[in-house]
Design a protein around this motif. Sequence first.
Motif, PDB file in Angstrom:
ATOM      1  N   GLN A   3       9.290   4.731  -3.171  1.00  0.00           N
ATOM      2  CA  GLN A   3      10.492   3.831  -2.727  1.00  0.00           C
ATOM      3  C   GLN A   3      10.948   4.284  -1.571  1.00  0.00           C
ATOM      4  O   GLN A   3      11.575   3.637  -0.732  1.00  0.00           O
ATOM      5  CB  GLN A   3      11.211   3.451  -3.847  1.00  0.00           C
ATOM      6  N   THR A   4      11.443   5.835  -1.532  1.00  0.00           N
ATOM      7  CA  THR A   4      12.023   6.230  -0.421  1.00  0.00           C
ATOM      8  C   THR A   4      11.216   6.440   0.655  1.00  0.00           C
ATOM      9  O   THR A   4      11.872   6.117   1.841  1.00  0.00           O
ATOM     10  CB  THR A   4      12.239   7.751  -0.924  1.00  0.00           C
ATOM     11  N   VAL A   7      16.187  12.216   0.224  1.00  0.00           N
ATOM     12  CA  VAL A   7      16.729  12.189  -1.081  1.00  0.00           C
ATOM     13  C   VAL A   7      16.543  10.929  -1.823  1.00  0.00           C
ATOM     14  O   VAL A   7      16.927   9.762  -1.075  1.00  0.00           O
ATOM     15  CB  VAL A   7      18.291  12.544  -1.480  1.00  0.00           C
ATOM     16  N   ALA A   8      15.940  10.532  -2.797  1.00  0.00           N
ATOM     17  CA  ALA A   8      15.641   9.521  -3.612  1.00  0.00           C
ATOM     18  C   ALA A   8      16.845   9.104  -4.189  1.00  0.00           C
ATOM     19  O   ALA A   8      17.679   9.735  -4.560  1.00  0.00           O
ATOM     20  CB  ALA A   8      14.403   9.652  -4.489  1.00  0.00           C
ATOM     21  N   ALA A   9      16.807   7.721  -4.651  1.00  0.00           N
ATOM     22  CA  ALA A   9      17.800   7.571  -5.694  1.00  0.00           C
ATOM     23  C   ALA A   9      17.573   8.102  -7.123  1.00  0.00           C
ATOM     24  O   ALA A   9      16.416   8.616  -7.234  1.00  0.00           O
ATOM     25  CB  ALA A   9      17.730   5.895  -5.835  1.00  0.00           C
ATOM     26  N   LEU A  18       0.832  -1.159  -0.166  1.00  0.00           N
ATOM     27  CA  LEU A  18       0.109  -0.057   0.067  1.00  0.00           C
ATOM     28  C   LEU A  18       0.865   1.275   0.023  1.00  0.00           C
ATOM     29  O   LEU A  18       0.279   2.375  -0.260  1.00  0.00           O
ATOM     30  CB  LEU A  18      -0.995  -0.004   1.213  1.00  0.00           C
ATOM     31  N   ARG A  19       2.002   1.053   0.089  1.00  0.00           N
ATOM     32  CA  ARG A  19       2.878   2.292   0.386  1.00  0.00           C
ATOM     33  C   ARG A  19       3.509   2.617  -1.097  1.00  0.00           C
ATOM     34  O   ARG A  19       4.380   3.485  -0.964  1.00  0.00           O
ATOM     35  CB  ARG A  19       4.095   1.975   1.610  1.00  0.00           C
ATOM     36  N   LEU A  20       3.604   1.909  -1.789  1.00  0.00           N
ATOM     37  CA  LEU A  20       4.403   1.891  -3.171  1.00  0.00           C
ATOM     38  C   LEU A  20       3.128   2.344  -4.216  1.00  0.00           C
ATOM     39  O   LEU A  20       2.340   1.298  -4.297  1.00  0.00           O
ATOM     40  CB  LEU A  20       5.233   0.725  -3.582  1.00  0.00           C
TER      41      LEU A  20
END
Length: 329
Positions: A258-259, A119-121, A12-14
């Motif tokens: 994703q972060t 900060v994300a990838a 549910l978080r993605l």
Amino acid sequence: MNRNDSLPASRLRLVPLDGGWHPGPPSAAPALVVVAHGSRDPRALRTVRALLDRVRELRPGLPVHLGHIELNEPLLPDTLAALGGGSAAVCVPLLLGRGHHVKRDIPATAAAAPAGARVAAALGPHPLLAEVLHDRLAEAGWRAPTDAADRRSRAVVLAAAGSRDPESAADTGRTARLLAARLGVPVVPAYASAAAPTVADAVRALAARGRHRVAVASYFTAPGRFATECAGAAPWIVSAPLGTHPAMARLVLHRYDQTLATPAPQPAPELTAPAPQPAPELTAPAPQPAPELTAPVPPTAPELTAPVPPTAPELTAPATPTAPELTPA
């Protein structure tokens, strides 16, 4: 049953990679700050803004902001400052691999923000980028090889910006392999600056191996000087930059989600040197009186007395026998 009710909590978080639904009220989510490099080419800014509109369409209600590293406004520090100290944010670099900006510049700016920011990838490498590159080549006229001879004559140069960071080159190489798997022909990375080979050098090397139909795939998020220079070295077809392809918006949201699904790193405990302990006071031991040395009493030699010589037996001359008195007859 609600569509989300049948999914495990971890999912549910993605955001699904095709966009669509998302969990929870968007207004409660941290702001998404897309970090673009910046360019003097006005087409770049228009392209990035159009991409952000696609992101907003996929996630209505999510605060989406733009910040630049250089050359364009708003700059990233200004964007983060405008969010205020009470607003969390996730910075998603609109960059295609690891390099100085992703590993140092953006994290340093995020850490200095009033509320801090994660900060994300970088966007790449990722299979969605290979999908976009494939589609852009098809738009430029790429068609699948018709036979083995046609396949042997073809190749693609993946034109990227370039970096001195070896991890950036590794990321570009990974994208090249993903694209080669889709196209069925060799894909060679080449660079506009800071790394080798250049696009022109890569094209010549491929021609020397008998591959004369070489396409150039523009591995740039938006139009700009590097994309224009690399396109000028193409001997055959050249694709447009990645731009506002729908998969780009999905990938931006994927990196954001994703972060958030990854636990935030905890700051390392502050290490303080232990207070020095006073050295124990060393006192010399009180001198001990030396034992009185007395010469040992020599043992008394036994008194030597000469042995009493044994008494010699008294020698007496034997009595002389008396001669018989001779008397005359």
